[in-house]
Design a protein around this motif. Structure first.
Motif, PDB file in Angstrom:
ATOM      1  N   GLN A 139       5.258  -1.176  10.677  1.00  0.00           N
ATOM      2  CA  GLN A 139       4.345  -0.160   9.997  1.00  0.00           C
ATOM      3  C   GLN A 139       3.015  -0.494   9.416  1.00  0.00           C
ATOM      4  O   GLN A 139       2.119   0.326   8.839  1.00  0.00           O
ATOM      5  CB  GLN A 139       5.248   0.631   8.933  1.00  0.00           C
ATOM      6  N   ASP A 142      -1.592   0.296  11.569  1.00  0.00           N
ATOM      7  CA  ASP A 142      -1.766   1.801  11.650  1.00  0.00           C
ATOM      8  C   ASP A 142      -1.908   2.063  13.360  1.00  0.00           C
ATOM      9  O   ASP A 142      -2.543   1.465  14.159  1.00  0.00           O
ATOM     10  CB  ASP A 142      -3.149   2.363  11.180  1.00  0.00           C
ATOM     11  N   GLY A 143      -0.930   3.148  13.753  1.00  0.00           N
ATOM     12  CA  GLY A 143      -0.877   3.432  15.071  1.00  0.00           C
ATOM     13  C   GLY A 143      -0.046   2.788  15.832  1.00  0.00           C
ATOM     14  O   GLY A 143       0.197   3.223  17.089  1.00  0.00           O
ATOM     15  N   GLN A 145       3.428   1.586  15.882  1.00  0.00           N
ATOM     16  CA  GLN A 145       4.765   2.269  16.511  1.00  0.00           C
ATOM     17  C   GLN A 145       4.655   3.369  17.447  1.00  0.00           C
ATOM     18  O   GLN A 145       5.620   3.554  18.158  1.00  0.00           O
ATOM     19  CB  GLN A 145       5.474   2.735  15.009  1.00  0.00           C
ATOM     20  N   GLU A 146       3.577   4.254  17.449  1.00  0.00           N
ATOM     21  CA  GLU A 146       3.626   5.203  18.191  1.00  0.00           C
ATOM     22  C   GLU A 146       3.242   4.786  19.577  1.00  0.00           C
ATOM     23  O   GLU A 146       3.567   5.625  20.709  1.00  0.00           O
ATOM     24  CB  GLU A 146       2.320   6.203  17.770  1.00  0.00           C
ATOM     25  N   THR A 147       2.779   3.463  19.721  1.00  0.00           N
ATOM     26  CA  THR A 147       2.316   3.119  21.138  1.00  0.00           C
ATOM     27  C   THR A 147       3.171   1.651  21.587  1.00  0.00           C
ATOM     28  O   THR A 147       2.691   1.543  22.773  1.00  0.00           O
ATOM     29  CB  THR A 147       0.659   2.827  21.136  1.00  0.00           C
ATOM     30  N   SER A 252      -5.297  -1.801  12.985  1.00  0.00           N
ATOM     31  CA  SER A 252      -4.700  -0.343  13.734  1.00  0.00           C
ATOM     32  C   SER A 252      -4.936  -0.530  15.275  1.00  0.00           C
ATOM     33  O   SER A 252      -5.634  -1.547  15.467  1.00  0.00           O
ATOM     34  CB  SER A 252      -5.739   0.559  13.216  1.00  0.00           C
ATOM     35  N   ASP A 254      -5.214   2.000  18.539  1.00  0.00           N
ATOM     36  CA  ASP A 254      -5.153   3.545  19.428  1.00  0.00           C
ATOM     37  C   ASP A 254      -4.623   3.168  20.810  1.00  0.00           C
ATOM     38  O   ASP A 254      -5.453   2.851  21.577  1.00  0.00           O
ATOM     39  CB  ASP A 254      -6.546   3.855  19.483  1.00  0.00           C
TER      40      ASP A 254
END
Length: 436
Positions: A139, A142-143, A145-147, A252, A254
């Motif tokens: 965590q 940023d971003g 865990q989602e990817t 972070s 993306d």
């Protein structure tokens, strides 16, 4: 943190861990020695204790159902090991006649010689050994865990993602490959660049390296903390055409846009933000002590268990020891360090019970087999202060140079040494010297 999953469904019903208000949950179990954490360090110290005194009353606390050989994950990410070969049922790894408490610890109460489990149950001890591992703070970026596991974002620091690393390496046909390293301390400080070297070697073998732009974004200021090994590593950095980016901390990601952002620290101490596009990015997350350690009476100001560097005994509570990644010792956080620490803690715990004589001291030994290509390794071995300390004669393995013999050691010998010696209490090349 230990990356093994916490699966509450695997708790033994005999312990009533699911029922905090049950009569059993209000009882206090008592053991002579309690070990918290059944990773490499925890099982090794339990096995070393049992080898010295088979009649000991030992409890080992850990909720995980699977034990992992984590040093093998870099090899999985390089297409050399199978992921399944790095995992075994925890029940097969716990030493005989050691009570396995399948639960998570929520708090320590050293003034009462008790541990509180997340169920509300208490465990009392005469001697406590803490080896919980550290926390991988996914965590903290940023971003991320989602990817993770898609969009070209991977990490060999997770069992389920190491195969994805190899899939990306094996299928990329050009583009930007980014490898990152967070601020220290981290477990196996060489692992971030080992992933990079094995990837580059695979691309070189397939003829793709010339089409890859490979970058190493390191939050630190040097390639490796022990200078003696840097020249050999730099020769591979240059041969692979890797761009080194020091003082860059990943903040972070993306995934859909394939864009990573770094905070760069400039020579005057100021910072700015750097963006880097990627087709593949190997991420190593920032790492800290687990929260239940960090906010406990056992922790130092940085959150690690506060122990004496030599004896590994707690500085404030003389019936507590710690080893492995969670201890605040300044050695490299590696399985090799835990292999040397476990017999030292075992001896010193038994000495405190009047069952051994003298004191064993840890010298800071750590080892990092740096896989620079398939078939060759730079075998870094060192003590506190970065003093080079080879185990084998330099005519057999000169650790400052890439070696095929070191590769055989890493690929064939060390896994067997881990499963059949370290976790079984066989202290080959690890029996401590005792000061009387």
């Amino acid at each position: 943190m230990d990356p093994r999953p916490h699966d509450p469904s695997t708790h033994t019903p005999l312990l009533d861990e699911h029922r905090p208000n049950s009569p059993a949950a209000r009882l206090v179990d008592s053991h002579t020695i309690v070990i918290v954490g059944a990773g490499a360090a925890g099982i090794a110290v339990a096995a070393s204790l049992r080898s010295r005194n088979p009649s000991l009353d030992i409890a080992l606390i850990d909720p995980a159902s699977t034990h992992y050989y984590q040093p093998g994950w870099t090899m999985v990410g390089g297409g050399i090991f199978k992921a399944a070969d790095t995992a075994r049922d925890m029940s097969a790894c716990i030493p005989p006649n050691v009570s396995w408490v399948r639960a998570a610890v929520s708090a320590f109460e050293p003034e009462r010689n008790e541990i509180l489990l997340d169920s509300g149950r208490r465990i009392r001890y005469e001697r406590l050994v803490v080896c919980t591992g550290l926390k991988l703070n996914w965590q903290g970026i940023d971003g991320l865990q989602e990817t993770l596991g898609r969009n070209g974002v991977t990490s060999n620091y997770r069992f389920d993602l190491a195969p994805y690393t190899w899939k990306l390496v094996n299928t990329l046909r050009g583009g930007n490959a980014v490898f990152t390293q967070p601020p220290m301390p981290i477990k196996c400080a060489g692992a971030p660049q080992k992933a990079m070297y094995l990837a580059c070697d695979a691309w070189r073998r397939s003829g793709m390296l010339q089409d890859m732009n490979v970058s190493f974004f390191n939050a630190g200021a040097v390639l490796f903390g022990v200078p003696d090994y840097v020249p050999a590593l730099m020769s591979y950095v240059e041969a692979y055409g890797i761009a080194l980016r020091f003082q860059h901390r990943l903040v972070s990601i993306d995934g859909p846009k394939k864009l990573a952002r770094f905070v760069r620290t400039l020579p005057d101490g100021t910072t700015d933000t750097v963006e880097q596009g990627f087709d593949m990015i190997h991420v190593v997350p920032p790492q800290t002590a687990p929260d239940f350690i960090k906010f406990s009476p056992l922790a130092d100001s940085a959150g690690w268990v506060d122990v004496h560097a030599g004896t590994l005994r707690h500085t404030a509570f003389d019936n507590i020891w710690a080893l492995g990644d969670v201890a605040n010792t300044t050695n490299a956080k590696t399985a090799a360090a835990a292999r040397k620490q476990a017999p030292i803690v075992a001896h010193n715990v038994l000495a405190s019970l009047g069952q051994e004589y003298g004191t064993a001291c840890y010298d800071g030994y750590g080892s990092c087999p740096l896989t620079v290509e398939r078939g060759k390794i730079v075998l870094a071995e060192f003590l506190y202060g970065g003093k080079v300390s080879p185990t084998l004669p330099t005519w057999l393995i000169d650790g400052t140079r890439p070696s095929r013999a070191a590769w055989v050691l890493k690929a064939n010998v060390l896994p067997a040494l881990y499963w059949e010696a370290m976790l079984k209490g066989r202290e080959w090349l690890a029996r401590p010297a005792i000061s009387r």
